[in-house]
Design a protein around this motif. Structure first.
Motif, mmCIF file in Angstrom:
data_model
loop_
_atom_site.group_PDB
_atom_site.id
_atom_site.type_symbol
_atom_site.label_atom_id
_atom_site.label_comp_id
_atom_site.label_asym_id
_atom_site.label_seq_id
_atom_site.Cartn_x
_atom_site.Cartn_y
_atom_site.Cartn_z
ATOM 1 N N MET A 1 -0.113 -15.662 1.181
ATOM 2 C CA MET A 1 -1.001 -14.543 0.843
ATOM 3 C C MET A 1 -0.201 -13.435 0.175
ATOM 4 N N ASN A 2 -0.246 -13.402 -1.123
ATOM 5 C CA ASN A 2 0.521 -12.385 -1.835
ATOM 6 C C ASN A 2 -0.287 -11.092 -1.943
ATOM 7 N N PRO A 3 0.182 -9.998 -1.355
ATOM 8 C CA PRO A 3 -0.608 -8.762 -1.365
ATOM 9 C C PRO A 3 -0.819 -8.197 -2.767
ATOM 10 N N ASN A 4 0.036 -8.617 -3.713
ATOM 11 C CA ASN A 4 -0.138 -8.094 -5.067
ATOM 12 C C ASN A 4 -1.520 -8.399 -5.619
ATOM 13 N N ALA A 5 -2.044 -9.592 -5.241
ATOM 14 C CA ALA A 5 -3.362 -9.981 -5.740
ATOM 15 C C ALA A 5 -4.419 -8.952 -5.343
ATOM 16 N N TYR A 6 -4.277 -8.418 -4.107
ATOM 17 C CA TYR A 6 -5.262 -7.430 -3.662
ATOM 18 C C TYR A 6 -5.138 -6.136 -4.448
ATOM 19 N N LEU A 7 -3.892 -5.781 -4.764
ATOM 20 C CA LEU A 7 -3.700 -4.561 -5.565
ATOM 21 C C LEU A 7 -4.304 -4.738 -6.949
ATOM 22 N N TYR B 216 1.022 5.091 -1.915
ATOM 23 C CA TYR B 216 1.210 4.593 -0.550
ATOM 24 C C TYR B 216 1.626 3.125 -0.570
ATOM 25 N N ALA B 217 0.986 2.344 -1.430
ATOM 26 C CA ALA B 217 1.341 0.930 -1.499
ATOM 27 C C ALA B 217 2.795 0.771 -1.945
ATOM 28 N N TYR B 218 3.292 1.690 -2.760
ATOM 29 C CA TYR B 218 4.665 1.576 -3.262
ATOM 30 C C TYR B 218 5.685 2.058 -2.243
ATOM 31 N N THR B 219 5.397 3.220 -1.592
ATOM 32 C CA THR B 219 6.410 3.829 -0.739
ATOM 33 C C THR B 219 6.156 3.611 0.753
ATOM 34 N N GLY B 220 4.939 3.229 1.126
ATOM 35 C CA GLY B 220 4.669 3.005 2.538
ATOM 36 C C GLY B 220 4.418 4.267 3.329
ATOM 37 N N SER B 221 4.257 5.400 2.651
ATOM 38 C CA SER B 221 3.957 6.617 3.388
ATOM 39 C C SER B 221 3.080 7.525 2.553
ATOM 40 N N LEU B 222 2.373 8.415 3.237
ATOM 41 C CA LEU B 222 1.542 9.374 2.518
ATOM 42 C C LEU B 222 2.180 10.752 2.528
ATOM 43 N N GLU B 223 3.241 10.921 3.341
ATOM 44 C CA GLU B 223 3.833 12.241 3.477
ATOM 45 C C GLU B 223 4.787 12.515 2.319
ATOM 46 N N ASN B 229 11.664 10.101 -0.434
ATOM 47 C CA ASN B 229 12.723 9.180 -0.006
ATOM 48 C C ASN B 229 12.426 7.762 -0.461
ATOM 49 N N GLY B 230 11.158 7.347 -0.307
ATOM 50 C CA GLY B 230 10.768 5.990 -0.676
ATOM 51 C C GLY B 230 11.004 5.717 -2.151
ATOM 52 N N ILE B 231 10.717 6.723 -2.985
ATOM 53 C CA ILE B 231 10.907 6.543 -4.419
ATOM 54 C C ILE B 231 12.386 6.388 -4.734
ATOM 55 N N SER B 232 13.247 7.179 -4.057
ATOM 56 C CA SER B 232 14.676 7.104 -4.353
ATOM 57 C C SER B 232 15.277 5.784 -3.890
ATOM 58 N N SER B 233 14.765 5.235 -2.759
ATOM 59 C CA SER B 233 15.418 4.042 -2.220
ATOM 60 C C SER B 233 14.861 2.747 -2.812
ATOM 61 N N ALA B 234 13.547 2.689 -3.054
ATOM 62 C CA ALA B 234 12.973 1.437 -3.548
ATOM 63 C C ALA B 234 13.325 1.238 -5.018
ATOM 64 N N ASN B 235 13.502 -0.004 -5.423
ATOM 65 C CA ASN B 235 13.759 -0.218 -6.849
ATOM 66 C C ASN B 235 13.005 -1.422 -7.396
ATOM 67 N N ASN B 236 11.902 -1.796 -6.747
ATOM 68 C CA ASN B 236 11.103 -2.896 -7.283
ATOM 69 C C ASN B 236 9.870 -2.361 -8.012
ATOM 70 N N SER B 237 9.322 -3.144 -8.860
ATOM 71 C CA SER B 237 8.103 -2.886 -9.634
ATOM 72 C C SER B 237 7.889 -1.414 -10.027
ATOM 73 N N PRO B 238 8.663 -0.907 -10.992
ATOM 74 C CA PRO B 238 8.463 0.467 -11.443
ATOM 75 C C PRO B 238 7.091 0.680 -12.071
ATOM 76 N N GLY B 239 6.446 -0.418 -12.513
ATOM 77 C CA GLY B 239 5.130 -0.281 -13.128
ATOM 78 C C GLY B 239 4.118 0.305 -12.162
ATOM 79 N N LEU B 240 4.165 -0.153 -10.919
ATOM 80 C CA LEU B 240 3.238 0.351 -9.901
ATOM 81 C C LEU B 240 3.438 1.844 -9.694
ATOM 82 N N LEU B 241 4.721 2.251 -9.641
ATOM 83 C CA LEU B 241 5.023 3.657 -9.411
ATOM 84 C C LEU B 241 4.551 4.507 -10.593
ATOM 85 N N THR B 242 4.795 4.008 -11.806
ATOM 86 C CA THR B 242 4.365 4.754 -12.992
ATOM 87 C C THR B 242 2.857 4.953 -12.976
#
Lengths: 99, 518
Positions: A1-7, B216-223, B229-242
């Protein structure tokens, strides 16, 4: 179940909603499209909650539902007044104001 | 099982003292609803006035007492940040809202009553409308709506969490959608303004919310702090963040009325009852920019190099488009709406500098602009014809000969908008331009200076019309208001002059407090 699909799915629903607001002429349908956008956000919130294993996203979804309900009340009140005045709910006919 | 769930949701800590301004306004709004339910129609207005002004006074005292260096802290489990800018924005909103409340309360200038429809549910121009107007009824629900909106604003400028930000945004906007549609005169225009404001406002908050969900989906927090912090540490899928940041930016820029998301501003400002317009151009503007500052400086501060070019473009467009279209306006209210757009551009110039002087400069600009704009709209309510306010500019010819006082005060506010020295507008513009130069956006400042020259043309045109033309025979007349509007105009004129003559006091005060907590 890849969560990306839901996004991706939530992105598609959101786009349908946004286009609906911008393109549809009936205020009620435009308004329903707004609800679609809010629910797309809910799907993304819940997906995020699943990915990160915390509850913030799920709580957010509840808050969004409450806000959406409040928005329905206000929105229908405004559309109803317009409808009673003009016997039409088309956003095109509400065009007294323009530069 | 239940035990584990309970363990994962921490019991929220709740700092009642720090949150007291917000709580006081919420309480006042709830009391207002009770007044609607239990008081007879003759007594409601008086009861509402007591509640609203007392609560504004108490809330402002709570802000003033706690805003010192000791009172700066995160509250409600880190979801509300009561830091220097937070307190200053709350204080400004409360003061500006008080002036708007005075305009709401005015019932002397219009022979039919206050600025609001006698019964919003009656058909415009119908028999029923005439009956209730004759009975002297007023739509007293405006007061709880107004108070709810203020409490939403107080929460919005201090929200340190995307969910709180969204809920506060809705609490602030939903009552405004209704207030926009409640004008006594020209009700069709007013209802149309409400519809446009609602549809586009709901679209904007939907976009903001989806942006928050993706963040929230990118960083795991709403605060905000943890997002950063989440933005500085994570480095996957920059498209989602943009995508997330772009959507949040669009949602917020919609609210502040920046080009290309400005189309609703002129229609809504023009259609709404003038006291409500003053509230939107004053307090709502302060709130929207306050929220924008915090989101981008605290939550997305790590990505400043990515979003800054976007803000440069938007700021340049907003200043130029706002000023140029304002040149072509023949209606005063609509002209002020475009002026509000172009002033938003100047604020964005300061905002784009992203350093400490920038925060102070934006706050000072917001204070200067909010008071001047409330003053200008307050004066507009006094210039009338048989059918209501006279907002067609050409009919203002020779107003300076009929009422030198009103015309001179109007000129003061126009000069302040134009940024002429010795008025608050100069202090404000000087502040944002210096901040932008120190932030390395010299080209943008050149565009800004050019735009303010264009803007000066239409402000000065109003002054020339009033003082250097002959009055037209059936032109507008100036009415003498009650003490409410008089206080509002005097206060905004005083702030405009004092901020122009002695800016240093307030600049020092604000500069010392311009640090965001995270």
């Amino acid at each position: 179940m890849n969560p990306n699909a839901y996004l991706v799915l939530s992105g598609i629903i959101f786009s349908i909603g946004a286009l609906g607001v911008l393109l549809r002429r009936n205020a009620i349908v435009a308004f329903m499209s707004v609800e679609l956008m809010l629910n797309a956000a809910n799907l993304a919130f819940v997906t995020g909650a699943r990915v990160w294993g915390n509850l913030d996203g799920q709580t957010a979804a509840f808050f969004v539902m409450v806000v959406a309900a409040a928005e329905v009340v206000i929105g229908l009140a405004i559309i109803l007044t317009i409808f009673r005045t003009r016997n039409s709910a088309s956003v095109d006919e509400a065009s007294l104001l323009r530069w | 099982m239940i035990q584990t769930v309970l363990n994962t949701i921490p019991t929220p800590s709740f700092e009642y003292a720090l949150l007291s301004p917000i709580l006081i306004m919420f309480l006042a709004a709830c009391l207002g609803v009770l007044v609607e339910a239990f008081f007879s129609i003759e007594k409601r207005r008086f009861a509402h006035l007591i509640i609203v002004f007392t609560s504004l006074l108490f809330a402002f005292s709570a802000v003033a007492l706690q805003s010192g260096p000791k009172g700066r802290a995160l509250a409600a489990s880190g979801t509300v940040a009561l830091d220097g800018p937070g307190w200053i924005l709350q204080g400004t909103i409360l003061l500006v809202a008080t002036l708007s409340a005075l305009l709401f309360a005015e019932s002397k200038v219009d022979p039919l009553g206050d600025a609001f429809a006698s019964r919003a549910s009656t058909l415009p121009g119908g028999e029923e409308e005439k009956t209730v107007t004759k009975l002297g009824w007023t739509q007293t629900e405006i007061w709880p709506l107004f108070t709810f909106s203020i409490s939403g604003m107080l929460l919005f400028v201090t929200a340190n969490d995307l969910l709180v930000l969204f809920v506060a945004l809705e609490v602030m906007s939903l009552p405004l959608y209704l207030l926009a549609g409640l004008a006594r005169r020209r009700r069709l225009l007013s209802q149309e303004a409400a519809l446009k404001y609602f549809i586009l406002g709901a679209l904007a908050s939907g976009i903001l919310l989806f942006g928050s969900a993706l963040t929230y989906a990118y960083t795991g927090s709403l605060e905000f702090g943890q997002i950063s912090n989440g933005i500085s540490s994570a480095n996957n899928s920059p498209g989602l963040l943009t995508a997330a940041i772009a959507l949040v930016a669009v949602g917020m820029l919609f609210k502040v009325g920046a080009v290309p998301f400005h189309q609703w501003v002129p229609d809504v400002y023009m259609g709404s009852p003038t006291p409500v317009t003053s509230f939107m151009a004053g307090a709502v503007k302060v709130a929207a920019f306050g929220g924008l500052l915090r989101v981008f400086y605290v939550a997305f501060g790590a990505l400043v190099w990515d979003w800054r070019p976007l803000i440069w473009v938007v700021a340049g467009l907003t200043m130029v488009v706002g000023s140029v279209i304002a040149l072509a306006q023949s209606d005063f209210k609509r002209m002020l709406a475009y002026s509000s757009i172009s002033n938003g551009g100047f604020i964005l110039v300061g905002f784009s500098a992203t350093n400490r002087p920038a925060i102070a400069a934006v706050l000072i600009y917001l204070i200067a602009y909010a008071f001047a704009t409330v003053g200008a709209f307050a004066l507009l309510t006094l210039i009338r014809e048989q059918a209501g306010e006279s907002s067609t500019l050409i009919r203002w010819k020779g107003l300076g000969k009929k009422s030198p006082l009103v015309a001179s005060l109007m000129s003061l506010f126009m000069l302040s908008f134009a940024g002429i020295p010795l008025t608050s507008g100069f202090t404000a513009k000087f502040g944002v331009f210096t901040a932008a130069i120190s932030g390395g956006a010299t080209a943008l400042v050149l565009v800004g200076v050019l735009a303010s020259v264009i803007a000066a043309v239409f402000y000065v045109r109003v002054i020339i019309l009033m003082f250097f033309s002959e009055p037209i025979p059936d032109g507008p007349f100036v009415v003498v208001p009650s003490v409410f509007t008089t206080i509002a105009i005097t206060a905004s004129a005083l702030v405009t002059i004092i901020l122009g003559l002695f800016p240093q006091v307030i600049i020092d005060l604000i500069s010392s407090a311009s640090v965001f907590l995270r």
